[in-house]
Design an enzyme around this catalytic site. Structure first.
Site, short mmCIF file in Angstrom:
data_model
loop_
_atom_site.label_atom_id
_atom_site.label_comp_id
_atom_site.label_asym_id
_atom_site.label_seq_id
_atom_site.Cartn_x
_atom_site.Cartn_y
_atom_site.Cartn_z
N LEU A 1 0.84 -1.21 0.00
CA LEU A 1 0.00 0.00 0.00
C LEU A 1 0.87 1.25 0.00
O LEU A 1 0.79 2.09 0.91
CB LEU A 1 -0.99 -0.01 1.17
N ASP B 1 5.44 -6.21 2.51
CA ASP B 1 6.45 -5.79 1.54
C ASP B 1 7.04 -7.03 0.86
O ASP B 1 7.40 -8.00 1.55
CB ASP B 1 7.55 -5.07 2.35
N ALA C 1 3.91 -6.34 -8.10
CA ALA C 1 4.39 -5.29 -7.19
C ALA C 1 5.61 -4.60 -7.78
O ALA C 1 6.58 -5.25 -8.17
CB ALA C 1 4.74 -5.90 -5.84
N ALA C 2 5.55 -3.29 -7.84
CA ALA C 2 6.68 -2.54 -8.40
C ALA C 2 6.50 -1.06 -8.11
O ALA C 2 5.40 -0.60 -7.84
CB ALA C 2 6.74 -2.75 -9.92
N THR D 1 7.85 -5.25 -18.61
CA THR D 1 7.48 -4.16 -19.50
C THR D 1 8.26 -4.21 -20.81
O THR D 1 9.37 -4.76 -20.85
CB THR D 1 7.75 -2.81 -18.79
N ASP D 2 7.71 -3.57 -21.83
CA ASP D 2 8.45 -3.46 -23.10
C ASP D 2 9.63 -2.50 -22.98
O ASP D 2 10.50 -2.47 -23.85
CB ASP D 2 7.51 -3.01 -24.23
N ASN E 1 2.20 -0.26 -22.98
CA ASN E 1 1.50 0.68 -22.08
C ASN E 1 0.02 0.34 -21.91
O ASN E 1 -0.70 0.23 -22.91
CB ASN E 1 1.59 2.10 -22.63
N ASN E 2 -0.41 0.24 -20.66
CA ASN E 2 -1.81 -0.09 -20.35
C ASN E 2 -2.63 1.16 -20.08
O ASN E 2 -2.12 2.14 -19.57
CB ASN E 2 -1.88 -0.92 -19.06
N PRO F 1 -4.69 8.98 -17.36
CA PRO F 1 -5.54 9.48 -16.27
C PRO F 1 -5.20 10.90 -15.84
O PRO F 1 -6.09 11.65 -15.43
CB PRO F 1 -5.28 8.51 -15.12
N TYR G 1 4.41 16.44 -22.56
CA TYR G 1 5.88 16.48 -22.48
C TYR G 1 6.51 16.69 -23.85
O TYR G 1 6.06 16.10 -24.85
CB TYR G 1 6.42 15.15 -21.98
N1 LIG Z 1 1.17 0.39 -16.21
C1 LIG Z 1 1.68 -0.06 -17.36
O1 LIG Z 1 1.38 0.47 -18.44
C2 LIG Z 1 2.61 -1.24 -17.36
C3 LIG Z 1 3.04 -1.78 -18.59
C4 LIG Z 1 3.87 -2.91 -18.58
C5 LIG Z 1 4.25 -3.47 -17.38
N2 LIG Z 1 3.84 -2.93 -16.20
C6 LIG Z 1 4.24 -3.60 -14.95
O2 LIG Z 1 3.04 -4.08 -14.36
C7 LIG Z 1 3.16 -4.09 -12.94
C8 LIG Z 1 2.00 -3.34 -12.33
O3 LIG Z 1 2.01 -2.00 -12.82
P1 LIG Z 1 0.89 -0.96 -12.37
O4 LIG Z 1 0.81 0.07 -13.41
O5 LIG Z 1 -0.32 -1.69 -11.95
O6 LIG Z 1 1.60 -0.34 -11.09
P2 LIG Z 1 0.99 0.47 -9.87
O7 LIG Z 1 2.03 1.47 -9.50
O8 LIG Z 1 -0.39 0.95 -10.18
O9 LIG Z 1 0.85 -0.61 -8.71
C9 LIG Z 1 1.96 -1.14 -8.02
C10 LIG Z 1 1.44 -1.84 -6.76
O10 LIG Z 1 2.56 -2.45 -6.12
C11 LIG Z 1 2.49 -2.15 -4.73
N3 LIG Z 1 3.87 -2.17 -4.20
C12 LIG Z 1 4.86 -1.30 -4.47
N4 LIG Z 1 5.98 -1.64 -3.79
C13 LIG Z 1 5.67 -2.77 -3.10
C14 LIG Z 1 6.41 -3.63 -2.24
N5 LIG Z 1 7.70 -3.38 -1.93
N6 LIG Z 1 5.79 -4.69 -1.70
C15 LIG Z 1 4.48 -4.95 -1.99
N7 LIG Z 1 3.73 -4.18 -2.78
C16 LIG Z 1 4.33 -3.11 -3.35
C17 LIG Z 1 1.85 -0.78 -4.65
O11 LIG Z 1 1.30 -0.51 -3.37
C18 LIG Z 1 0.80 -0.89 -5.76
O12 LIG Z 1 -0.38 -1.45 -5.27
C19 LIG Z 1 4.53 -3.47 -12.64
O13 LIG Z 1 5.44 -4.51 -12.42
C20 LIG Z 1 4.89 -2.71 -13.90
O14 LIG Z 1 6.28 -2.66 -14.07
C21 LIG Z 1 3.03 -1.82 -16.16
#
Ligand SMILES: NC(=O)c1ccc[n+]([C@@H]2O[C@H](COP(=O)([O-])OP(=O)(O)OC[C@H]3O[C@@H](n4cnc5c(N)ncnc54)[C@H](O)[C@@H]3O)[C@@H](O)[C@H]2O)c1
Length: 348
Positions: free
Chosen positions: A51, A74, A95-96, A137-138, A193-194, A206, A221
């Site tokens: 969170l 974590d 998680a990231a 990710t790409d 990208n999502n 958003p 940008y």
């Molecule tokens: N958003 C995109 O367009 C996209 C595209 C390709 C890949 N990704 C990958 O998809 C995954 C999810 O992306 P997202 O956009 O939903 O990210 P987000 O930032 O919306 O969500 C990340 C979640 O991880 C949790 N988190 C962060 N650090 C943590 C930790 N140390 N321990 C436990 N939980 C933790 C956060 O609280 C959050 O709920 C990521 O790995 C990202 O690299 C995202």
């Protein structure tokens, strides 16, 4: 990763009964948990989420509590991770620290969670022999020139160009090494990208949509010509499920929906759909090292696993996403204030 396309013994066969989803309170993770709970009634989900500012337990609101449990913790905490992995059949790691601009301003949390956290999860999966799927990710492939017709494939060399991309590339390398060295049953997906509901307001779409809703001019940008390959989050989540349940172990799958668009094109579409003039935005300083173009070839996923995107009309998907933000102002209003204060300090 392995290339033996015929090795059916390497295929996971059944849907997991108990799935551990890390980062399940974030954007893609929560969409994935919702999809699993609604469409796969034999699977129970435990979400492990720290969170952070990006995680919101409300993202799981309304899901049955006998099917979804939230553990606040974590992924770098080896004890917690081991305890949860041991009682699961499979782990999907979302998680990231997922935002490029934040990682540029302060790379430490990004390296810790994205690299060290993946290491902790892999160690637990190795010890307890649990199936692991890693979300990547790409951006690990670097960028393409605007006039280059090429697209990334699973064979493209890794060439990460930003702190975030290098942390994700590092994590992917760990997964590959744990597959090869310890026989961990893992797969990786690299997605483009999502967009869709529940995405944090710091992200491009958003941010623009909520700015218009808040009566503020959106920001763009650089020169706006950077190209991203957009995919609806629902299509990404469906791809993850099919890879988790039918993908070949040890393999990487690219996930993309042939959705290449320049940032300025996306912003024009948002403004048009929201009834504003196409030039009703402000230019701001570019992100340092801003990747020019990403484009993915998801042919392997389509051919091997029969996946194809459902949301092929980008304007329609955007329009539904705009409607979601319009109807969920309470969800984004506070985060918007904090996010814009951070951007203002960075001059963006
Ligand atoms: N958003 C995109 O367009 C996209 C595209 C390709 C890949 N990704 C990958 O998809 C995954 C999810 O992306 P997202 O956009 O939903 O990210 P987000 O930032 O919306 O969500 C990340 C979640 O991880 C949790 N988190 C962060 N650090 C943590 C930790 N140390 N321990 C436990 N939980 C933790 C956060 O609280 C959050 O709920 C990521 O790995 C990202 O690299 C995202």
């Amino acid at each position: 990763m392995q290339d033996n396309a015929t090795a059916t013994a390497d295929r996971p066969s059944a849907a997991p009964r108990h799935l551990l989803v890390t980062g399940g309170c974030g954007f893609i993770g929560s969409n994935f948990v919702r999809l699993v709970v609604l469409e796969h009634p034999d699977t129970r989900v435990t979400v492990l989420d720290k969170l952070t500012y990006a995680g919101n337990p409300y993202n799981l609101a309304g899901l049955p509590t006998d099917r979804v449990e939230l553990v606040v913790g974590d992924i770098c905490d080896q004890q917690v991770v081991d305890r949860l992995v041991e009682r699961s059949d499979a782990v999907v790691n979302f998680a990231a620290e997922s935002h490029n601009d934040n990682a540029i301003a302060d790379p430490q949390p990004c390296m810790r969670t994205n690299v060290q956290g993946t290491f902790c999860l892999l160690e637990a999966c190795r010890r307890h022999d649990v199936r692991f799927h890693h979300i990547s990710t790409d951006e690990v492939f670097g960028d393409l020139a605007l006039d280059d017709p090429a697209r990334f494939t699973e064979a493209s060399p890794y060439c990460p160009l930003s702190p975030y991309a290098s942390s994700k590339a590092s994590a992917d390398m760990l997964v590959r090494a744990w597959v090869r060295t310890y026989g961990v049953r893992a797969t990786i997906s690299n997605c483009s990208n999502n967009y869709g509901p529940y995405q944090h307001v710091e992200k491009f779409i958003p941010r623009a949509v909520t700015s218009v809703l808040a009566g503020v001019r959106p920001k763009l940008y650089g020169d706006g010509r950077n190209v991203r390959d957009w995919i609806h989050v629902d299509d990404h989540c469906r791809a993850i499920w099919v890879i988790l349940t039918h993908g070949r172990l040890g393999e990487t799958y690219l996930v993309g929906a042939d959705g290449e668009r320049s940032n300025i094109e996306v912003l024009h579409t948002i403004l048009r759909l929201m009834g504003r003039d196409e030039d009703a935005f402000d230019w701001v300083r570019d992100r340092p090292g801003h990747d020019r173009r990403y484009a993915l070839d998801a042919g392997k996923l389509r051919r091997e696993l029969g996946w194809k995107p459902k949301h092929t009309d980008f304007a329609e998907g955007l329009s539904q996403t705009i409607a979601w933000y319009r109807e969920h102002e309470a969800w984004w209003r506070l985060a918007k204030v904090a996010t814009e204060a951070t951007y203002a300090k960075r001059g963006q």
